[in-house]
Design an enzyme around this catalytic site. Structure first.
Site, PDB file in Angstrom:
ATOM      1  N   CYS A 150      -1.488  -5.385  10.442  1.00 50.34           N
ATOM      2  CA  CYS A 150      -0.361  -6.005   9.744  1.00 50.34           C
ATOM      3  C   CYS A 150       0.780  -6.415  10.684  1.00 50.34           C
ATOM      4  O   CYS A 150       1.491  -7.387  10.425  1.00 50.34           O
ATOM      5  CB  CYS A 150       0.134  -5.085   8.637  1.00 50.34           C
ATOM      6  SG  CYS A 150       0.219  -3.352   9.114  1.00 50.34           S
ATOM      7  N   HIS A 192       7.186  -6.328   8.063  1.00 41.09           N
ATOM      8  CA  HIS A 192       7.158  -5.924   9.471  1.00 41.09           C
ATOM      9  C   HIS A 192       7.881  -6.979  10.317  1.00 41.09           C
ATOM     10  O   HIS A 192       7.602  -8.186  10.196  1.00 41.09           O
ATOM     11  CB  HIS A 192       5.721  -5.827   9.978  1.00 41.09           C
ATOM     12  CG  HIS A 192       4.953  -4.643   9.455  1.00 41.09           C
ATOM     13  ND1 HIS A 192       5.501  -3.657   8.665  1.00 41.09           N
ATOM     14  CD2 HIS A 192       3.651  -4.293   9.651  1.00 41.09           C
ATOM     15  CE1 HIS A 192       4.561  -2.750   8.398  1.00 41.09           C
ATOM     16  NE2 HIS A 192       3.436  -3.119   8.966  1.00 41.09           N
TER      17      HIS A 192
HETATM   18  P1  NAP Z   1      -3.512   4.148   0.851  1.00 39.52           P
HETATM   19  O1  NAP Z   1      -2.313   3.724   0.081  1.00 39.52           O
HETATM   20  O2  NAP Z   1      -3.544   5.524   1.410  1.00 39.52           O
HETATM   21  O3  NAP Z   1      -4.812   3.917  -0.078  1.00 39.52           O
HETATM   22  C1  NAP Z   1      -6.075   4.362   0.327  1.00 39.52           C
HETATM   23  C2  NAP Z   1      -7.131   4.003  -0.707  1.00 39.52           C
HETATM   24  O4  NAP Z   1      -8.406   4.440  -0.225  1.00 39.52           O
HETATM   25  C3  NAP Z   1      -6.943   4.641  -2.075  1.00 39.52           C
HETATM   26  O5  NAP Z   1      -7.488   3.812  -3.068  1.00 39.52           O
HETATM   27  C4  NAP Z   1      -7.780   5.920  -1.947  1.00 39.52           C
HETATM   28  O6  NAP Z   1      -8.290   6.372  -3.204  1.00 39.52           O
HETATM   29  C5  NAP Z   1      -8.945   5.426  -1.109  1.00 39.52           C
HETATM   30  N1  NAP Z   1      -9.535   6.530  -0.346  1.00 39.52           N
HETATM   31  C6  NAP Z   1      -8.890   7.413   0.478  1.00 39.52           C
HETATM   32  N2  NAP Z   1      -9.770   8.304   1.003  1.00 39.52           N
HETATM   33  C7  NAP Z   1     -10.980   7.986   0.491  1.00 39.52           C
HETATM   34  C8  NAP Z   1     -12.292   8.536   0.621  1.00 39.52           C
HETATM   35  N3  NAP Z   1     -12.523   9.602   1.417  1.00 39.52           N
HETATM   36  N4  NAP Z   1     -13.298   7.960  -0.063  1.00 39.52           N
HETATM   37  C9  NAP Z   1     -13.077   6.894  -0.857  1.00 39.52           C
HETATM   38  N5  NAP Z   1     -11.861   6.319  -1.042  1.00 39.52           N
HETATM   39  C10 NAP Z   1     -10.833   6.861  -0.368  1.00 39.52           C
HETATM   40  O7  NAP Z   1      -3.767   3.167   2.108  1.00 39.52           O
HETATM   41  P2  NAP Z   1      -3.416   1.600   2.285  1.00 39.52           P
HETATM   42  O8  NAP Z   1      -2.071   1.454   2.886  1.00 39.52           O
HETATM   43  O9  NAP Z   1      -3.748   0.883   1.037  1.00 39.52           O
HETATM   44  O10 NAP Z   1      -4.409   1.202   3.464  1.00 39.52           O
HETATM   45  C11 NAP Z   1      -5.788   0.981   3.236  1.00 39.52           C
HETATM   46  C12 NAP Z   1      -6.432   0.365   4.481  1.00 39.52           C
HETATM   47  O11 NAP Z   1      -5.798  -0.886   4.755  1.00 39.52           O
HETATM   48  C13 NAP Z   1      -6.272   1.217   5.746  1.00 39.52           C
HETATM   49  O12 NAP Z   1      -7.412   1.044   6.555  1.00 39.52           O
HETATM   50  C14 NAP Z   1      -5.058   0.592   6.419  1.00 39.52           C
HETATM   51  O13 NAP Z   1      -5.040   0.802   7.802  1.00 39.52           O
HETATM   52  C15 NAP Z   1      -5.266  -0.872   6.087  1.00 39.52           C
HETATM   53  N6  NAP Z   1      -4.039  -1.688   6.090  1.00 39.52           N
HETATM   54  C16 NAP Z   1      -2.933  -1.292   5.418  1.00 39.52           C
HETATM   55  C17 NAP Z   1      -1.791  -2.100   5.432  1.00 39.52           C
HETATM   56  C18 NAP Z   1      -0.510  -1.725   4.741  1.00 39.52           C
HETATM   57  O14 NAP Z   1       0.485  -2.455   4.918  1.00 39.52           O
HETATM   58  N7  NAP Z   1      -0.466  -0.639   3.977  1.00 39.52           N
HETATM   59  C19 NAP Z   1      -1.823  -3.320   6.121  1.00 39.52           C
HETATM   60  C20 NAP Z   1      -2.996  -3.707   6.786  1.00 39.52           C
HETATM   61  C21 NAP Z   1      -4.093  -2.889   6.753  1.00 39.52           C
HETATM   62  P3  NAP Z   1      -7.582   7.571  -4.058  1.00 39.52           P
HETATM   63  O15 NAP Z   1      -6.378   6.959  -4.723  1.00 39.52           O
HETATM   64  O16 NAP Z   1      -8.655   7.913  -5.028  1.00 39.52           O
HETATM   65  O17 NAP Z   1      -7.240   8.653  -3.093  1.00 39.52           O
END
Ligand code: NAP
Length: 345
Positions: free
Chosen positions: A149, A242
């Site tokens: 990001c 960001h």
């Molecule tokens: P998040 O808010 O922590 O959400 C994580 C998601 O993955 C939730 O739906 C969670 O489900 C699920 N999950 C977690 N552990 C799991 C497991 N062991 N098995 C199956 N599902 C699981 O994270 P996020 O910010 O959305 O980020 C998700 C991905 O996108 C990451 O790889 C991150 O690096 C990438 N990313 C994020 C951003 C950003 O700005 N946030 C930007 C670019 C890329 P539950 O609700 O059931 O726990």
């Protein structure tokens, strides 16, 4: 217009919720499957999801029962926003089962047969898909990724400069929003009234991904751009958006007017989620600011300002993008629109 059925992996998380929001009323994509961890599987989306975006959970997804992150899912294409710890195995399993997978996770981004896409910059890198399918024995499935990001905020202005004048070296300092850490993310005791000078695993991504994105697709592989990037990444007390403070040396001489023109003239695309302007350059000395500029172009525009000659490097500028839209879900959707426009899904 053909309508594709979309399954979202990590649907209850920060990026997953942004997918749900951005796909409302989309002419090409409709959500038919939502998957998350064992904590959520078996519940309706409304029960499983702690919704953190404006408004209520959209009606069309409230009653969808969340499934485990295992193929098959009732969909034609998979958008993944899984943590990297589970993304490698899961995304490969979906690709092997014949699904096109578009991923936000970092795990496949730098693999040599996986496109790392910003559609306005390197759509031709989609040529890697065929090579990936042959090499990994994926059949009709494949994996395409979008960048980190923070990289999404400064790679576009760098691309504009690189195309015309060649980039020699870059120093970037990122000021990254709280939502970039997911939910619940960083503790309020750590981030309120504070700046954190460390984001685990971030600096290596910020120092390497732009060179692949700006690389040349030649002889069935990506010849990476040969500039170096030095990065320091900070978490700051901002919810979304960001900011990147960039200093750059160029290979060829260019005037200030030249480099502003290169950024302003960088073409946008004609896809549903494309903003009217891919890169917007603001003249006001106080811009860009996350609160004022992150929603530009529905969160898909990169806003640049403070473009000046520098005392140490050739030029400096500040670039800003919305981390969960252009830096995540919006990028994935744009990638899918690009794939559809090229009949690759
Ligand atoms: P998040 O808010 O922590 O959400 C994580 C998601 O993955 C939730 O739906 C969670 O489900 C699920 N999950 C977690 N552990 C799991 C497991 N062991 N098995 C199956 N599902 C699981 O994270 P996020 O910010 O959305 O980020 C998700 C991905 O996108 C990451 O790889 C991150 O690096 C990438 N990313 C994020 C951003 C950003 O700005 N946030 C930007 C670019 C890329 P539950 O609700 O059931 O726990």
């Amino acid at each position: 217009m053909k309508k594709y059925r979309v399954g979202i992996l990590g649907a209850t998380g920060t990026v997953g919720q942004r997918f749900v929001q951005l796909l409302q009323g989309h002419p090409q994509f409709e959500i038919t499957a939502l998957a998350a961890s064992d904590r959520s599987a078996g519940k309706t989306y409304a029960e499983a999801c702690a919704w953190k975006l404006n408004g209520s959970i959209p009606e069309n997804v409230r009653e969808i029962v969340v499934t485990p992150i295992e193929p098959p899912l009732d969909c034609d294409i998979v958008f993944s926003s899984l943590p990297s710890g589970v993304a490698r195995e899961t995304e490969e399993a979906f690709a092997r089962a014949g699904f096109p997978v578009i991923s936000n996770s970092s795990v496949y981004r730098m693999d040599e047969d996986v496109p790392l896409l910003i559609p306005e910059i390197n759509a031709d890198h989609l040529g890697l898909i065929e090579i990936q399918q042959q090499k990994r024995g994926f059949g009709t499935g494949f994996i395409v990724t979008n960048p980190n990001c923070a990289v999404a905020s400064f790679a576009p202005p760098l691309a504009a400069l690189h195309r015309r004048y060649g980039v020699e070296s870059v120093v970037v300092t990122t000021l990254q929003a709280i939502s970039g850490a997911g939910y619940p993310g960083v503790s309020s005791m750590d981030i309120v009234d504070n700046v954190l000078p460390y984001i685990a695993g971030e600096e290596p991504k910020v120092e390497t991904e732009a060179q692949k994105i700006l690389g040349t697709f030649r002889d069935n592989s990506i010849d990476k751009a040969d500039f170096t990037v030095s990065a320091q990444c900070f978490r700051v007390d901002v919810i979304d958006g960001h900011t990147a403070s960039v200093r750059v040396d160029l290979k060829e001489k260019a005037t200030l007017e030249d480099i502003v023109a290169a950024m302003k003239e960088f073409p946008t695309l004609d896809l549903y989620s494309s903003p009217a302007r891919f890169i917007e350059v603001l003249e006001e000395p106080t811009r860009p600011q996350p609160r004022l500029d992150r929603d530009s172009g529905n969160g898909m525009t990169i806003t640049v300002g403070r473009v000046f000659p520098d005392n140490v490097f050739d030029y400096r500028f500040v670039a800003l993008s919305h981390n969960t839209v252009r830096g995540a879900a919006g990028s994935t959707i744009l990638n899918a629109e690009l794939l559809a426009s090229k009949n690759l899904i």
